[in-house]
Design an enzyme around this catalytic site. Structure first.
Site, PDB file in Angstrom:
ATOM      1  N   ASP A 133       0.834  -1.209   0.000  1.00 27.60           N
ATOM      2  CA  ASP A 133       0.000   0.000   0.000  1.00 27.60           C
ATOM      3  C   ASP A 133       0.867   1.256   0.000  1.00 27.60           C
ATOM      4  O   ASP A 133       0.480   2.287   0.543  1.00 27.60           O
ATOM      5  CB  ASP A 133      -0.954   0.002   1.197  1.00 27.60           C
ATOM      6  CG  ASP A 133      -0.221  -0.066   2.535  1.00 27.60           C
ATOM      7  OD1 ASP A 133       1.015  -0.220   2.529  1.00 27.60           O
ATOM      8  OD2 ASP A 133      -0.886   0.030   3.586  1.00 27.60           O
ATOM      9  N   GLU A 134       2.036   1.160  -0.622  1.00 26.51           N
ATOM     10  CA  GLU A 134       2.953   2.298  -0.685  1.00 26.51           C
ATOM     11  C   GLU A 134       3.062   2.799  -2.125  1.00 26.51           C
ATOM     12  O   GLU A 134       3.282   2.021  -3.056  1.00 26.51           O
ATOM     13  CB  GLU A 134       4.333   1.916  -0.161  1.00 26.51           C
ATOM     14  CG  GLU A 134       5.258   3.114   0.007  1.00 26.51           C
ATOM     15  CD  GLU A 134       6.537   2.760   0.745  1.00 26.51           C
ATOM     16  OE1 GLU A 134       6.804   3.356   1.800  1.00 26.51           O
ATOM     17  OE2 GLU A 134       7.270   1.877   0.266  1.00 26.51           O
TER      18      GLU A 134
END
Length: 222
Positions: A133-134
């Site tokens: 989720d980066e």
């Protein structure tokens, strides 16, 4: 399927035979029946390889460039002038993924990816998904850069079937001059992002609120 070397050999033989003074239409047809299928197969194989390469350089969920592809594009932004590099880490994404399933998580990632892509493109830059989720962003460091607009985009709810999902974001930024070292900017932005995440936890801020940490402009070592 003939290899590129074998196809090249067929073409060389055809070129040599057809250059003879006594070459006939029969010779031409004979070579065409061999060369044309070989070339068509080689072109099809080449197209398939290009497709595989494109898929490897694009995240299938967010349709953003992967780390390697984004790094190349970010380098192009840096080469044009002063640049802002952002690292975005989603807050509250794991609970969404764990509670509602990977399909819901993918919808969140896709929505965030689309918003980052639109925002970065409008600013003349590029966004990418580094993994999990980066996300990463590189945009020209312009006076009118509206980071509040980015915060608003990232905190908008995401629809998944009959659910309304919301995640927050911790954002770290680094500012560098033209042709600054991208890895150094990423390291600075990463540290700022974790500082923002830590301050948010200590302050018990609501997850949907994006947190922005700005750092001093990056300067190359003398």
């Amino acid at each position: 399927m003939p290899s590129g070397i074998e196809t090249g050999a067929l073409l060389d033989r055809a070129r040599t035979d057809l250059a003879r003074p006594d070459a006939s239409p029969v010779d031409l047809r004979r070579h065409l029946t061999r060369v044309v299928p070989a070339v068509e197969e080689l072109l099809a194989e080449n197209a398939a390889l290009h497709g595989q390469l494109a898929r490897a350089r694009t995240c299938p969920v967010t349709h953003l460039p992967t780390r390697a592809a984004w790094t190349e594009r970010a380098g192009q932004v840096l080469a044009q002038g002063p640049t802002v590099v952002l690292l975005v880490d989603l807050d509250g994404f794991k609970p969404v993924n764990d509670r509602f399933g990977h399909a819901a998580g993918d919808d969140v990632l896709a929505a965030v990816g689309a918003r980052l892509a639109a925002w970065s493109a409008a600013a003349g830059g590029t966004a990418g998904r580094l993994g999990g989720d980066e996300f990463s962003v590189a945009v020209p460091d312009a006076p009118g850069l509206d980071l509040d607009a980015l915060r608003t985009l990232l905190t908008r709810p995401v629809r998944h079937q009959d659910l309304t999902l919301t995640v927050g974001a911790s954002i770290g930024s680094a500012h560098g001059p033209a042709s600054a070292d991208l890895s150094a900017l990423l390291k600075t932005a990463d540290a700022a992002m974790y500082q923002a995440k830590g301050r948010g936890r200590r302050g018990r801020r609501l997850a949907p609120l994006a947190r922005l940490a700005r750092v001093l402009p990056f300067r190359k070592a003398a």
